[in-house]
Design a protein around this motif. Structure first.
Motif, mmCIF file in Angstrom:
data_model
loop_
_atom_site.group_PDB
_atom_site.id
_atom_site.type_symbol
_atom_site.label_atom_id
_atom_site.label_comp_id
_atom_site.label_asym_id
_atom_site.label_seq_id
_atom_site.Cartn_x
_atom_site.Cartn_y
_atom_site.Cartn_z
ATOM 1 N N GLY A 1 0.805 -1.210 0.000
ATOM 2 C CA GLY A 1 0.000 0.000 0.000
ATOM 3 C C GLY A 1 0.840 1.262 0.000
ATOM 4 N N LEU A 2 1.887 1.262 -0.798
ATOM 5 C CA LEU A 2 2.818 2.396 -0.777
ATOM 6 C C LEU A 2 2.156 3.690 -1.228
ATOM 7 C CD1 LEU A 2 5.967 0.503 -1.985
ATOM 8 C CD2 LEU A 2 5.839 1.877 0.096
ATOM 9 N N LYS A 3 2.597 4.773 -0.606
ATOM 10 C CA LYS A 3 2.082 6.099 -0.889
ATOM 11 C C LYS A 3 3.243 7.006 -1.310
ATOM 12 C CE LYS A 3 -1.188 5.540 2.954
ATOM 13 N NZ LYS A 3 -1.673 6.128 4.240
ATOM 14 N N PRO A 4 2.959 8.073 -2.041
ATOM 15 C CA PRO A 4 4.049 8.993 -2.415
ATOM 16 C C PRO A 4 4.832 9.503 -1.199
ATOM 17 C CG PRO A 4 2.109 9.449 -3.723
ATOM 18 C CD PRO A 4 1.695 8.424 -2.700
ATOM 19 N N GLU A 5 4.176 9.666 -0.086
ATOM 20 C CA GLU A 5 4.866 10.149 1.113
ATOM 21 C C GLU A 5 5.792 9.113 1.740
ATOM 22 O OE1 GLU A 5 1.576 10.242 0.474
ATOM 23 O OE2 GLU A 5 0.402 9.907 2.316
ATOM 24 N N ASP A 6 5.795 7.906 1.217
ATOM 25 C CA ASP A 6 6.753 6.894 1.668
ATOM 26 C C ASP A 6 8.091 7.035 0.944
ATOM 27 O OD1 ASP A 6 4.052 4.539 1.735
ATOM 28 O OD2 ASP A 6 4.994 5.532 3.463
ATOM 29 N N THR A 7 8.151 7.930 -0.031
ATOM 30 C CA THR A 7 9.392 8.155 -0.763
ATOM 31 C C THR A 7 10.486 8.650 0.178
ATOM 32 O OG1 THR A 7 8.259 8.625 -2.843
ATOM 33 C CG2 THR A 7 10.477 9.532 -2.570
ATOM 34 N N ALA A 8 11.604 7.929 0.200
ATOM 35 C CA ALA A 8 12.703 8.260 1.116
ATOM 36 C C ALA A 8 13.862 7.300 0.869
ATOM 37 C CB ALA A 8 12.251 8.148 2.567
ATOM 38 N N VAL A 9 14.976 7.603 1.472
ATOM 39 C CA VAL A 9 16.067 6.635 1.576
ATOM 40 C C VAL A 9 15.811 5.816 2.839
ATOM 41 C CG1 VAL A 9 18.538 6.285 1.839
ATOM 42 C CG2 VAL A 9 17.680 8.132 0.373
ATOM 43 N N TYR A 10 15.820 4.521 2.691
ATOM 44 C CA TYR A 10 15.546 3.609 3.803
ATOM 45 C C TYR A 10 16.857 3.020 4.302
ATOM 46 C CZ TYR A 10 10.540 3.926 3.098
ATOM 47 O OH TYR A 10 9.244 4.380 3.026
ATOM 48 N N TYR A 11 17.011 3.037 5.608
ATOM 49 C CA TYR A 11 18.217 2.537 6.252
ATOM 50 C C TYR A 11 17.865 1.420 7.232
ATOM 51 C CZ TYR A 11 20.212 7.042 4.781
ATOM 52 O OH TYR A 11 20.640 8.127 4.053
ATOM 53 N N CYS A 12 18.716 0.411 7.294
ATOM 54 C CA CYS A 12 18.595 -0.560 8.355
ATOM 55 C C CYS A 12 19.639 -0.249 9.426
ATOM 56 C CB CYS A 12 18.740 -1.987 7.851
ATOM 57 S SG CYS A 12 20.260 -2.354 6.953
ATOM 58 N N ALA A 13 19.321 -0.651 10.632
ATOM 59 C CA ALA A 13 20.187 -0.337 11.762
ATOM 60 C C ALA A 13 20.105 -1.460 12.790
ATOM 61 C CB ALA A 13 19.772 0.987 12.396
ATOM 62 N N ALA A 14 21.125 -1.540 13.629
ATOM 63 C CA ALA A 14 21.202 -2.626 14.604
ATOM 64 C C ALA A 14 21.652 -2.106 15.953
ATOM 65 C CB ALA A 14 22.168 -3.708 14.119
ATOM 66 N N VAL A 15 21.158 -2.745 16.997
ATOM 67 C CA VAL A 15 21.579 -2.422 18.353
ATOM 68 C C VAL A 15 21.314 -3.624 19.247
ATOM 69 C CG1 VAL A 15 19.364 -1.459 19.114
ATOM 70 C CG2 VAL A 15 21.485 -0.656 20.171
ATOM 71 N N GLU A 16 22.161 -3.813 20.240
ATOM 72 C CA GLU A 16 21.920 -4.853 21.236
ATOM 73 C C GLU A 16 21.077 -4.286 22.375
ATOM 74 O OE1 GLU A 16 26.414 -6.142 21.259
ATOM 75 O OE2 GLU A 16 25.202 -7.800 22.015
ATOM 76 N N GLY A 17 20.625 -5.178 23.225
ATOM 77 C CA GLY A 17 19.851 -4.742 24.380
ATOM 78 C C GLY A 17 18.358 -4.850 24.115
ATOM 79 N N PRO A 18 17.546 -4.493 25.083
ATOM 80 C CA PRO A 18 16.098 -4.631 24.919
ATOM 81 C C PRO A 18 15.534 -3.689 23.864
ATOM 82 C CG PRO A 18 16.611 -3.458 26.934
ATOM 83 C CD PRO A 18 17.912 -3.971 26.395
ATOM 84 N N LEU A 19 14.601 -4.191 23.074
ATOM 85 C CA LEU A 19 13.928 -3.352 22.094
ATOM 86 C C LEU A 19 12.782 -2.587 22.747
ATOM 87 C CD1 LEU A 19 13.457 -2.400 19.187
ATOM 88 C CD2 LEU A 19 12.041 -4.440 18.846
ATOM 89 N N THR A 20 12.067 -3.267 23.603
ATOM 90 C CA THR A 20 10.938 -2.630 24.265
ATOM 91 C C THR A 20 10.888 -3.028 25.735
ATOM 92 O OG1 THR A 20 9.416 -4.437 23.784
ATOM 93 C CG2 THR A 20 9.544 -2.677 22.174
ATOM 94 N N THR A 21 10.289 -2.179 26.526
ATOM 95 C CA THR A 21 9.904 -2.521 27.882
ATOM 96 C C THR A 21 8.439 -2.129 28.025
ATOM 97 O OG1 THR A 21 10.427 -0.371 28.838
ATOM 98 C CG2 THR A 21 12.231 -1.957 28.664
ATOM 99 N N SER A 22 7.922 -2.223 29.217
ATOM 100 C CA SER A 22 6.513 -1.873 29.409
ATOM 101 C C SER A 22 6.247 -0.396 29.150
ATOM 102 C CB SER A 22 6.077 -2.242 30.825
ATOM 103 O OG SER A 22 6.864 -1.545 31.773
ATOM 104 N N THR A 23 7.294 0.421 29.219
ATOM 105 C CA THR A 23 7.082 1.864 29.082
ATOM 106 C C THR A 23 7.963 2.503 28.023
ATOM 107 O OG1 THR A 23 8.714 2.279 30.804
ATOM 108 C CG2 THR A 23 6.413 2.100 31.507
ATOM 109 N N TYR A 24 8.695 1.722 27.281
ATOM 110 C CA TYR A 24 9.711 2.302 26.408
ATOM 111 C C TYR A 24 9.893 1.470 25.156
ATOM 112 C CZ TYR A 24 14.384 3.630 24.837
ATOM 113 O OH TYR A 24 15.444 4.018 24.088
ATOM 114 N N THR A 25 10.091 2.154 24.030
ATOM 115 C CA THR A 25 10.440 1.501 22.759
ATOM 116 C C THR A 25 11.670 2.187 22.193
ATOM 117 O OG1 THR A 25 8.158 0.901 22.260
ATOM 118 C CG2 THR A 25 9.690 0.991 20.413
ATOM 119 N N ARG A 26 12.623 1.396 21.773
ATOM 120 C CA ARG A 26 13.862 1.950 21.224
ATOM 121 C C ARG A 26 13.601 2.382 19.791
ATOM 122 N NH1 ARG A 26 19.270 0.810 23.068
ATOM 123 N NH2 ARG A 26 18.482 -0.948 24.283
ATOM 124 N N ASP A 27 13.158 3.625 19.609
ATOM 125 C CA ASP A 27 12.789 4.110 18.286
ATOM 126 C C ASP A 27 13.518 5.388 17.867
ATOM 127 O OD1 ASP A 27 9.538 5.515 19.272
ATOM 128 O OD2 ASP A 27 11.577 5.894 19.971
#
Length: 128
Positions: free
Chosen positions: A84-110
């Motif tokens: 369902g791509l939209k014109p506003e999805d136009t961008a350079v896309y990057y992948c990234a990596a990190v160790e440690g928790p991705l989420t907790t009950s109150t936090y998301t690594r974003d």
């Protein structure tokens, strides 16, 4: 870990595209993997992420329900399926990596600043 994103290209609005991010090294399964994107003149935006095992995924508000992240730890690859791509999805896309928790009950690594390793980016252009 070294990352290389691929799969970008030109697609019409409403279409689909799958990006891949190949990782080097034997410790790929230790890392949470994320996708970010950046359009000209804007800040890098969180698209989504998957935890080290693939059991947890999180998404940015603008793509939730349209994009899906998955990973194959045997092949050291993470995918971003974009539907369902939209014109506003136009961008350079990057992948990234990190160790440690991705989420907790109150936090998301974003936040982009929270990720230690980055791929070179792949351009996605969505025409209207």
């Amino acid at each position: 870990v070294q990352l290389q994103a691929s799969g970008g290209g030109l697609v019409q609005a409403g279409g689909s595209l799958r990006l891949s991010c190949a990782a080097s090294g034997r410790t790929f399964s230790r890392y949470n993997m994320a996708w970010f994107r950046q359009a000209p003149g804007t800040e890098r935006e969180f698209v989504g992420a998957v935890n080290w095992s693939g059991s947890t995924t999180v998404y940015g508000d603008s793509v939730r329900g349209r994009f899906t992240i998955s990973r194959d730890n045997d092949k050291n690859i993470v995918y971003l399926q974009m539907n369902g791509l939209k014109p506003e999805d136009t961008a350079v896309y990057y992948c990234a990596a990190v160790e440690g928790p991705l989420t907790t009950s109150t936090y998301t690594r974003d936040g982009a600043y929270e990720y230690d390793y980055w791929g070179q980016g792949t351009l996605v252009t969505v025409s209207s």
